[in-house]
Every structure is written in structure tokens, then in C-alpha cells.
Design an enzyme around this catalytic site. Structure first.
Site, short mmCIF file in Angstrom:
data_model
loop_
_atom_site.label_atom_id
_atom_site.label_comp_id
_atom_site.label_asym_id
_atom_site.label_seq_id
_atom_site.Cartn_x
_atom_site.Cartn_y
_atom_site.Cartn_z
N GLN A 75 0.83 -1.19 0.00
CA GLN A 75 0.00 0.00 0.00
C GLN A 75 0.88 1.26 0.00
O GLN A 75 1.86 1.31 -0.72
CB GLN A 75 -0.96 -0.08 1.19
CG GLN A 75 -1.79 -1.37 1.14
CD GLN A 75 -2.84 -1.46 2.22
OE1 GLN A 75 -3.58 -0.53 2.48
NE2 GLN A 75 -2.91 -2.62 2.86
N TYR A 76 0.54 2.27 0.80
CA TYR A 76 1.36 3.48 0.82
C TYR A 76 2.56 3.32 1.74
O TYR A 76 2.44 2.78 2.84
CB TYR A 76 0.53 4.68 1.29
CG TYR A 76 -0.36 5.25 0.22
CD1 TYR A 76 0.16 6.06 -0.80
CD2 TYR A 76 -1.72 4.97 0.20
CE1 TYR A 76 -0.66 6.57 -1.79
CE2 TYR A 76 -2.55 5.49 -0.78
CZ TYR A 76 -2.01 6.29 -1.78
OH TYR A 76 -2.81 6.79 -2.76
N TYR A 78 6.33 5.52 2.95
CA TYR A 78 7.16 6.71 2.90
C TYR A 78 8.62 6.30 2.74
O TYR A 78 9.08 5.32 3.34
CB TYR A 78 7.03 7.51 4.21
CG TYR A 78 8.11 8.56 4.39
CD1 TYR A 78 8.06 9.75 3.68
CD2 TYR A 78 9.19 8.35 5.24
CE1 TYR A 78 9.06 10.71 3.82
CE2 TYR A 78 10.19 9.30 5.38
CZ TYR A 78 10.12 10.48 4.67
OH TYR A 78 11.10 11.42 4.81
N HIS A 79 9.35 7.06 1.92
CA HIS A 79 10.80 6.92 1.84
C HIS A 79 11.42 8.30 2.00
O HIS A 79 10.85 9.30 1.53
CB HIS A 79 11.24 6.35 0.49
CG HIS A 79 10.80 4.94 0.25
ND1 HIS A 79 11.02 3.92 1.16
CD2 HIS A 79 10.15 4.38 -0.80
CE1 HIS A 79 10.52 2.79 0.66
NE2 HIS A 79 10.00 3.04 -0.52
N ALA A 144 9.69 -1.94 6.23
CA ALA A 144 8.64 -2.23 5.25
C ALA A 144 9.19 -3.16 4.17
O ALA A 144 10.40 -3.15 3.87
CB ALA A 144 8.13 -0.94 4.62
N GLY A 146 8.15 -4.53 0.19
CA GLY A 146 7.29 -4.49 -0.99
C GLY A 146 8.06 -4.99 -2.19
O GLY A 146 9.14 -4.45 -2.51
N GLY A 157 11.97 -4.12 -2.83
CA GLY A 157 12.65 -4.82 -1.73
C GLY A 157 12.20 -4.38 -0.36
O GLY A 157 11.03 -4.50 -0.02
N SER A 159 12.80 -1.58 3.26
CA SER A 159 13.32 -0.33 3.82
C SER A 159 13.35 -0.47 5.34
O SER A 159 12.43 -1.03 5.94
CB SER A 159 12.46 0.87 3.41
OG SER A 159 11.13 0.73 3.87
N CYS A 175 1.09 1.51 5.04
CA CYS A 175 0.65 0.13 4.73
C CYS A 175 -0.80 -0.11 5.13
O CYS A 175 -1.20 -1.26 5.35
CB CYS A 175 1.59 -0.88 5.38
SG CYS A 175 3.29 -0.71 4.81
#
Length: 210
Positions: A75-76, A78-79, A144, A146, A157, A159, A175
Site C-alpha cells: 500500500q502506501y 514513505y521513503h 517495510a 514491498g 525490496g 526499507s 501500509c
């Protein structure tokens, strides 16, 4: 004899479209047999990404940072600075064509890496990523996951939050999980550098991906 995995570390933040374009090209090269597998360690400038399961209602503040649609699962997310992103490009046709086992291996990799800092990272049923029990019923997400797989070559990958600005997560529902928070190594009272984390990631990787 398998070709060793290449490791790449970017010292400056990499913008998201550039990273995706480089991953796309590398996936094609790995599939063609013209480039080795790759683990790419980097930071992004502040941004949000929307995975294939993203709910628009979870984008709380769409004007805060750039938002990128991405083909990874999830889902969503942040990076941003202070967060280590590891893009993992592996050939599952050679390693074993099992996406579920691959995601489990990524989780193991994160858990083993956190153990190097005496942090107990844990899985949670029904929740993607790695979590830390803060006590009194509080659980915060520290990593996270993904992934995307094309022709059995993986990309995107994991984070891990080292020392990002945790307030930046407030622009999304990370998420899609509203009832739990987000943490980082520094938030937990540890002060490793990104380089310290990189060393731990490289040390534990062959334990999970021989």
C-alpha cells in the site's frame, strides 16, 4: 558456480523515477544473463509510493511530498533521508521460483540484521513488514517490505528506518494500518549510522540468500 551478487551503495539520495528505471533495466539484463544479481542500498528524497493495493483514502496529505504509483505489492509507504532502502534484484528461477518463500527470506534478513543491534524484530499475522513490541500493547513498524517479480527476477525490496523524520509518516496511513505506529533504530535509543546498518545487511545476507 553462481556469479556473486553485486552490491551497490549510493552516497547521495536517488530520485524515485531514476531508481525504478535502473531497476527495470537491470531486471532485463539479469534475465538475459548479461548482468549479475544486485543489491542496491540507497536513500530517497522525501516521497510517498503507492503499491498495487493502495487505498486512496490512506493518502492523508497528498500535497506534502511527491507521490509515485509503483508496481510493487503493498500500500502506501514513505521513503526519505535516514531510511535505508535495499532494492534486491535476484533470479528466483535459479534460487527457487517461490515468491512466498522469497518474501519470508527478506523478512528473515531484516530480523537477523536488527539482531545485530539487539533489536527483536517480529512478524505479525496479517501485517506486512517487521514490527517491534514497545510494551503495554504498543507495536511499531521498523521495516517495510514491498516486492515485484518479473519473469522470476525480483525487484523493489525492503526499507529499514535508521533515523528518518518520523513525522513524515503522518501524511499517509503506512501500509493501511491505522492502529499501530512507526519507529526507527534511533527512536529505540540506538544511534547507528547508515554505514553501520549496511555492514549488518551485508553480513547477514549470505545467511539467508546463500
Amino acid at each position: 558456480m553462481p556469479v556473486p551478487v553485486e552490491w551497490r551503495i549510493s552516497d547521495q539520495p536517488v530520485d524515485y523515477p531514476t531508481a525504478v528505471a535502473e531497476m527495470e533495466a537491470r531486471v532485463a539484463a539479469i534475465r538475459a544473463g548479461t548482468a549479475p544479481e544486485l543489491v542496491w542500498l540507497l536513500e530517497h528524497p522525501p516521497l510517498y509510493t503507492a503499491g498495487t493495493s493502495a487505498d486512496p483514502r490512506d493518502l492523508v496529505d497528498p500535497d506534502r511530498f511527491p507521490v509515485f504509483q509503483t508496481g510493487r505489492g503493498g500500500q502506501y509507504t514513505y521513503h526519505g533521508p535516514g531510511q535505508r532502502v535495499a532494492y534486491v534484484l535476484l533470479d528466483l528461477k535459479r534460487r527457487g521460483p517461490d515468491v512466498r518463500a522469497y518474501v519470508c527470506a527478506l523478512e528473515d534478513w531484516v530480523i537477523r540484521t536488527l539482531e545485530r543491534f539487539v533489536i527483536k524484530g517480529e512478524r505479525r499475522a496479517g501485517r506486512v513488514g517487521i514490527w517491534v513490541d514497545r510494551g503495554n500493547g504498543r507495536e511499531d513498524k521498523i521495516a517495510a517490505i514491498g516486492v515485484r517479480v518479473r519473469h522470476w527476477v525480483t525487484f523493489h525490496g525492503i526499507s529499514i528506518n535508521v533515523d528518518p523524520d518520523l513525522s513524515h509518516f503522518e501524511g499517509i496511513v503506512p501500509c493501511g494500518i491505522r492502529e499501530h505506529g512507526v519507529t526507527s533504530l534511533w527512536d529505540l535509543g540506538l544511534t547507528p549510522t547508515l554505514e553501520d546498518l549496511d555492514c549488518a545487511l551485508m553480513a547477514t545476507f549470505p545467511e539467508v540468500f546463500p
